[in-house]
Design a protein around this motif. Structure first.
Motif, PDB file in Angstrom:
ATOM      1  N   TYR A   2     -33.010 -47.429  57.065  1.00 27.16           N
ATOM      2  CA  TYR A   2     -33.687 -47.410  55.771  1.00 27.16           C
ATOM      3  C   TYR A   2     -35.018 -46.678  55.919  1.00 27.16           C
ATOM      4  N   PHE A   3     -35.249 -45.709  55.045  1.00 28.79           N
ATOM      5  CA  PHE A   3     -36.573 -45.111  54.934  1.00 28.79           C
ATOM      6  C   PHE A   3     -37.352 -45.939  53.912  1.00 28.79           C
ATOM      7  N   ILE A   4     -38.531 -46.361  54.293  1.00 25.67           N
ATOM      8  CA  ILE A   4     -39.345 -47.194  53.405  1.00 25.67           C
ATOM      9  C   ILE A   4     -40.680 -46.499  53.139  1.00 25.67           C
ATOM     10  N   ALA A   5     -41.278 -46.830  51.990  1.00 22.42           N
ATOM     11  CA  ALA A   5     -42.556 -46.223  51.624  1.00 22.42           C
ATOM     12  C   ALA A   5     -43.469 -47.276  51.004  1.00 22.42           C
ATOM     13  N   ASN A   6     -44.757 -47.159  51.281  1.00 24.43           N
ATOM     14  CA  ASN A   6     -45.733 -48.003  50.612  1.00 24.43           C
ATOM     15  C   ASN A   6     -45.759 -47.615  49.133  1.00 24.43           C
ATOM     16  N   THR A   7     -45.776 -48.591  48.274  1.00 25.95           N
ATOM     17  CA  THR A   7     -45.673 -48.314  46.837  1.00 25.95           C
ATOM     18  C   THR A   7     -46.872 -47.529  46.302  1.00 25.95           C
TER      19      THR A   7
END
Length: 292
Positions: A115-120
């Motif tokens: 999973y690629f995740i990002a800070n909102t």
């Protein structure tokens, strides 16, 4: 002391030393890549050690290691005879120890995901295609997991290079290595890194346990499936522990049904695996220069 007593004392000492040496040699030792916090790993694998000891009728011991490379080294040096590896670390270990075999994998490991995740705060929104994230990703800072991780480094780097046509170091403003999947999640969640890549099972478990702040971090892309974690055993265990021992270990792992132990991985169960299952991982690692 008489000559007779001296002989008796020496014989007793030799027998005791031989017994101690045999007992030490008969201890079956295993390790695992440190892909999560150490406290979680110790709890998980102590339970596995107790289970294997009951099934194999030999002393079994789990030893923790500090890095993926240390797990591979321990396997190569015969400090451990069995290891829970990721796809890449398993390939590396089996190349170094001819005759070693992948014998079991989690049901979920047939088609694992990153999973690629990002800070909102970045404003990056989830996408079905990685190409759609090029504008949002470019110039951000990014963290992988461990340098030797399949799901935290190898596969995300492969897709980044394949889709964007650049090395991550030229695409992102800064690239780091968190060391494990849990830490990747925490670093992106806190904003220390804007984007990261981690093992989907760690994300789902942390989310289920209420350890993810959805207002701070979200999944923005999921990779296609690939083979990952597996149990790998040295090829010389039968010589050390007796004929058929390798098969006994495989059967014990495949028959592991304790819900608490399986949940701690987390896996729904274990199924047979072979070295050939991980050929795509080997080829990918060679193509991007991680595996010589």
């Amino acid at each position: 002391m008489t000559i007779r007593n001296l002989r008796k004392w020496l014989a007793t000492g030799i027998i005791s030393l031989a017994a101690a040496t045999t007992a030490q040699a008969d201890t079956f030792v295993f390790t695992a890549i440190p892909d999560e916090d150490e406290t979680k790993l110790v709890e998980r694998f102590r339970g596995v050690a107790d289970y294997l000891e009951q099934q194999l009728d030999v002393e079994v011991r789990y030893i923790p290691v500090k890095s993926y490379a240390a797990a591979v080294s321990a396997f190569r040096n015969n400090q451990v005879q069995l290891a829970w590896f990721g796809g890449l670390s398993g390939v590396q270990a089996r190349r170094l120890v001819p005759g070693s075999e992948a014998i079991a994998q989690g049901v979920e490991d047939q088609s694992f995901e990153t999973y690629f995740i990002a800070n909102t705060s970045t404003g990056i929104q989830p996408a079905d295609n990685l190409a759609d994230l090029e504008k949002g990703f470019r110039g951000k800072n990014f963290t992988f997991g461990s340098k030797g991780s399949t799901s935290g480094r190898l596969m995300p780097e492969f897709y980044l290079r394949d889709v964007f046509g650049e090395a991550p170091e030229s695409f992102f403003s800064r690239v780091g290595f968190s060391g494990n999947h849990t830490r990747t999640l925490r670093l992106v969640e806190s904003g220390t890194y804007e984007v990261g890549a981690l093992n989907f099972k760690v994300w789902e478990k942390e989310l289920e346990n209420g350890n993810v702040d959805p207002d701070a971090v979200q999944v923005v892309w999921k990779t296609p499936g690939y083979p990952d974690y597996q149990w790998t055993i040295r090829g010389d265990v039968n010589e050390r522990f007796g004929d058929g021992f390798k098969q006994k270990v495989a059967e014990a792992l495949l028959n592991l049904e304790d819900p608490a132990l399986l949940e701690s991985f987390p896996r729904s169960g274990f199924i047979p695996a072979t070295n050939d299952d991980y050929e795509p991982i080997r080829a990918t690692a060679e193509n991007i220069g991680i595996l010589d």
